[in-house]
Design a protein around this motif. Structure first.
Motif, mmCIF file in Angstrom:
data_model
loop_
_atom_site.group_PDB
_atom_site.id
_atom_site.type_symbol
_atom_site.label_atom_id
_atom_site.label_comp_id
_atom_site.label_asym_id
_atom_site.label_seq_id
_atom_site.Cartn_x
_atom_site.Cartn_y
_atom_site.Cartn_z
ATOM 1 N N VAL A 1 -6.977 -63.847 -7.762
ATOM 2 C CA VAL A 1 -6.115 -64.943 -8.339
ATOM 3 C C VAL A 1 -5.969 -64.846 -9.787
ATOM 4 N N GLY A 2 -6.174 -63.334 -9.959
ATOM 5 C CA GLY A 2 -5.422 -62.757 -11.282
ATOM 6 C C GLY A 2 -6.378 -63.059 -12.440
ATOM 7 N N ILE A 3 -7.733 -63.004 -12.310
ATOM 8 C CA ILE A 3 -8.854 -63.155 -13.419
ATOM 9 C C ILE A 3 -9.596 -61.854 -13.282
ATOM 10 N N THR A 4 -9.849 -61.004 -14.161
ATOM 11 C CA THR A 4 -10.400 -59.878 -14.280
ATOM 12 C C THR A 4 -11.423 -59.851 -15.682
ATOM 13 N N GLN A 5 -12.018 -58.805 -15.807
ATOM 14 C CA GLN A 5 -12.914 -58.633 -16.850
ATOM 15 C C GLN A 5 -12.173 -58.642 -18.166
ATOM 16 N N ALA A 6 -10.774 -58.062 -17.916
ATOM 17 C CA ALA A 6 -10.283 -58.054 -19.090
ATOM 18 C C ALA A 6 -9.612 -59.347 -19.681
ATOM 19 N N ASN A 7 -9.406 -60.358 -18.938
ATOM 20 C CA ASN A 7 -8.795 -61.450 -19.237
ATOM 21 C C ASN A 7 -9.500 -62.868 -19.067
ATOM 22 N N TRP B 1 -10.109 -60.988 -34.058
ATOM 23 C CA TRP B 1 -11.292 -60.175 -34.151
ATOM 24 C C TRP B 1 -11.040 -58.740 -33.990
ATOM 25 N N ASP B 2 -11.713 -57.853 -34.358
ATOM 26 C CA ASP B 2 -11.574 -56.410 -34.280
ATOM 27 C C ASP B 2 -12.088 -55.945 -32.901
ATOM 28 N N GLU B 3 -10.932 -55.506 -31.766
ATOM 29 C CA GLU B 3 -11.327 -55.139 -30.690
ATOM 30 C C GLU B 3 -12.623 -54.117 -30.414
ATOM 31 N N ARG B 4 -12.991 -53.421 -31.521
ATOM 32 C CA ARG B 4 -13.805 -52.224 -31.360
ATOM 33 C C ARG B 4 -15.362 -52.905 -31.195
ATOM 34 N N MET B 5 -15.505 -54.119 -31.874
ATOM 35 C CA MET B 5 -16.702 -54.850 -31.606
ATOM 36 C C MET B 5 -16.916 -55.398 -30.062
ATOM 37 N N THR B 6 -15.821 -56.010 -29.660
ATOM 38 C CA THR B 6 -16.086 -56.692 -28.328
ATOM 39 C C THR B 6 -16.137 -55.580 -27.281
ATOM 40 N N ASN B 7 -15.658 -54.277 -27.556
ATOM 41 C CA ASN B 7 -15.764 -53.030 -26.766
ATOM 42 C C ASN B 7 -17.039 -52.495 -26.840
ATOM 43 N N ASN C 1 -15.484 -57.259 -22.201
ATOM 44 C CA ASN C 1 -14.335 -57.191 -21.376
ATOM 45 C C ASN C 1 -14.143 -55.909 -20.770
ATOM 46 N N GLY C 2 -15.345 -55.528 -20.027
ATOM 47 C CA GLY C 2 -15.405 -54.261 -19.316
ATOM 48 C C GLY C 2 -15.863 -53.232 -19.936
ATOM 49 N N PRO C 3 -15.953 -51.905 -19.466
ATOM 50 C CA PRO C 3 -16.520 -50.680 -20.035
ATOM 51 C C PRO C 3 -15.862 -50.647 -21.457
ATOM 52 N N SER D 1 -24.614 -59.234 -22.101
ATOM 53 C CA SER D 1 -25.010 -57.868 -22.978
ATOM 54 C C SER D 1 -24.290 -56.729 -22.771
ATOM 55 N N ASN D 2 -24.208 -55.794 -23.300
ATOM 56 C CA ASN D 2 -23.714 -54.619 -22.732
ATOM 57 C C ASN D 2 -24.464 -53.785 -21.940
ATOM 58 N N SER D 3 -24.342 -52.568 -21.319
ATOM 59 C CA SER D 3 -24.985 -51.974 -20.355
ATOM 60 C C SER D 3 -26.348 -51.220 -21.086
ATOM 61 N N THR D 4 -26.142 -51.214 -22.193
ATOM 62 C CA THR D 4 -27.533 -50.593 -22.769
ATOM 63 C C THR D 4 -28.543 -51.789 -23.117
#
Length: 446
Positions: A35-41, A198-204, A209-211, A283-286
């Motif tokens: 239905v168009g919902i992904t980790q990115a959005n 926000w600065d996307e580097r932080m959420t990355n 929103n994914g890897p 959390s993140n993967s770590t």
């Protein structure tokens, strides 16, 4: 065999009693993608109605378990939201409609002195449903830190670099105290990514929103090292709400305890307050939990956290979880937070308020109350003078807009505090007078 090695590695990294880490829910992701919902959005406002209840499924998350003491809130009292009159810009409206239909609220829990006044659930929720608390998480991170302050393990007036020496080269954090970071007065300057707040580097780094697309950044500390510093205000003089401050508080907790933020919060908060349910901490993967916005918990448990705070830091079993002085200092404020608040944008709506230790204090319409606040309609209110707690979980389309914020804090909250206090003083009944539009409480004398 590989799976066993991974599990053992996680336990070795976090300690033998570590919280349990889970990967994103692949089956759920596959269904959502149809239905168009992904980790990115997933976290866009248009998806809030579905994903506030399922947020943890899109990321890694850690499960925090509750403890042996579970507080019994009792049964709902005869408090009816349909009989309480609210107001929107187009006139009077029943409070249940205002919350559900105008503010996209999905859960309401009302307590007085630790006992349930009533609770309401919409949009498929019930009392056992967890909900993404967004920035209410910040208050939980701060309160976890305060348990270390009470033990003398953290000095709020010390430089944050005393605990996180990696930040000594940071343009912003190198001169900030732990208290300034906790009060959002650290002087950091975030350069927003295009089209974002926000600065996307932080959420990355947080894998929100994914890897992570910035492999040179392994930890949230790597992002904090490069955050810029404000030049328009001196450090400490402006309240500027930035997530990276909270993340550094979480890193102080991890550094001082030698455990992850999630594990420390589980041991110091989640197992002690009297919560009914486990919680999920994104959390993140770590295993670095998102201390600024990743808590998924039930409305009842979040309400109970506020109840403890306004109950002099004691749970309803009489155990001191937070220092009484911490709650007192929140309620009293000081010159530093008053000045910083006056220079921040929120003072336009609520001049009689301040932000201290990741918690807001407001004085509105004769009510002085503490507030945990998160975007999309997450609000927890605690009024120490009456013992009333109001918990709202929402799924608003936009993150934080003037109308919904003003309607909540300037109208809904004082109206409900008045109505709950009136009824619990004379708990016989209440009705809405059709002629005057006022709530009428029927007491024993009548």
């Amino acid at each position: 065999m590989k799976k066993s090695i991974i599990v053992l590695s996680i336990l070795f990294a976090f300690g033998a009693s570590a919280t349990t880490q889970h990967a994103p829910d692949k089956a759920f992701l596959d269904a959502a993608a149809q239905v168009g919902i992904t980790q990115a959005n997933w976290d866009t406002g248009s998806n809030a109605k579905l994903n506030m209840q399922n947020a943890y499924r899109f990321t890694h998350y850690l499960e925090m378990k509750n403890g042996p003491f579970i507080h019994d809130m009792g049964k709902p009292q005869d408090f009816d939201l349909t009989k309480v009159q609210g107001h929107d810009i187009d006139g009077p409206i029943a409070m249940d409609e205002l919350l559900r239909d105008r503010l996209n609220t999905e859960a309401v829990v009302i307590l007085k002195d630790g006992q349930l006044v009533n609770e309401y659930y919409w949009s498929g929720m019930d009392k056992n449903s967890t909900h993404l608390q967004m920035s209410i998480t910040k208050s939980f991170t701060s309160m976890t830190l305060q348990t270390l302050v009470a033990e003398g393990k953290v000095d709020m007036n010390a430089l944050i670099t005393d605990y996180l020496p990696e930040l000594k080269a940071s343009p912003s954090f190198s001169e900030a105290t732990v208290q300034e970071v906790a009060d959002m007065r650290s002087g950091v300057k975030i350069n927003f990514s295009e089209g974002r707040l926000w600065d996307e580097r932080m959420t990355n780094v947080q894998e929100w929103n994914g890897p992570n697309q910035y492999p040179e950044m392994k930890s949230i500390l790597d992002f904090a090292k490069i955050v810029n510093v404000r030049t328009d205000y001196k450090r400490g003089e402006k309240y500027d709400y930035q997530d990276i401050n909270t993340e550094m508080l979480g890193m102080v907790v991890a550094r001082v305890t030698g455990s992850s933020l999630a594990e420390s919060m589980e041991e110091r908060i989640w197992k002690k307050v009297g919560f009914e349910h486990h919680a999920r901490f994104m959390s993140n993967s770590t295993g670095e939990a998102v201390g600024s916005g990743g808590l998924n918990a039930t409305a009842r448990d979040v309400a109970l956290m506020m109840d403890l705070l306004i109950n002099d830091g004691k749970n309803r079993n009489g155990e001191q979880v937070l220092q009484k002085s911490f709650a007192d200092k929140l309620l009293n404020g000081n010159d530093e937070v008053n000045l910083a608040w006056s220079n921040g944008k929120e003072s336009v709506m609520a001049p009689n308020g301040w932000y201290k230790d990741q918690i807001r204090t407001f004085d509105i319409e004769g009510h002085k109350f503490l507030a945990f606040v998160g975007i999309h309609g997450q609000v927890t209110i605690g009024e120490p003078s009456t013992g009333i707690v109001l918990q709202f979980n929402g799924a608003q389309d936009e993150m934080q807009v003037t109308r919904t914020v003003a309607l909540t804090f300037l109208s809904v909250v004082p109206t409900l505090l008045d109505a709950v206090e009136m009824q619990t003083q004379q708990p016989i009944g209440a009705y809405l007078d059709d002629k005057t539009g006022e709530v009428v409480i029927v007491g024993e004398s009548e």
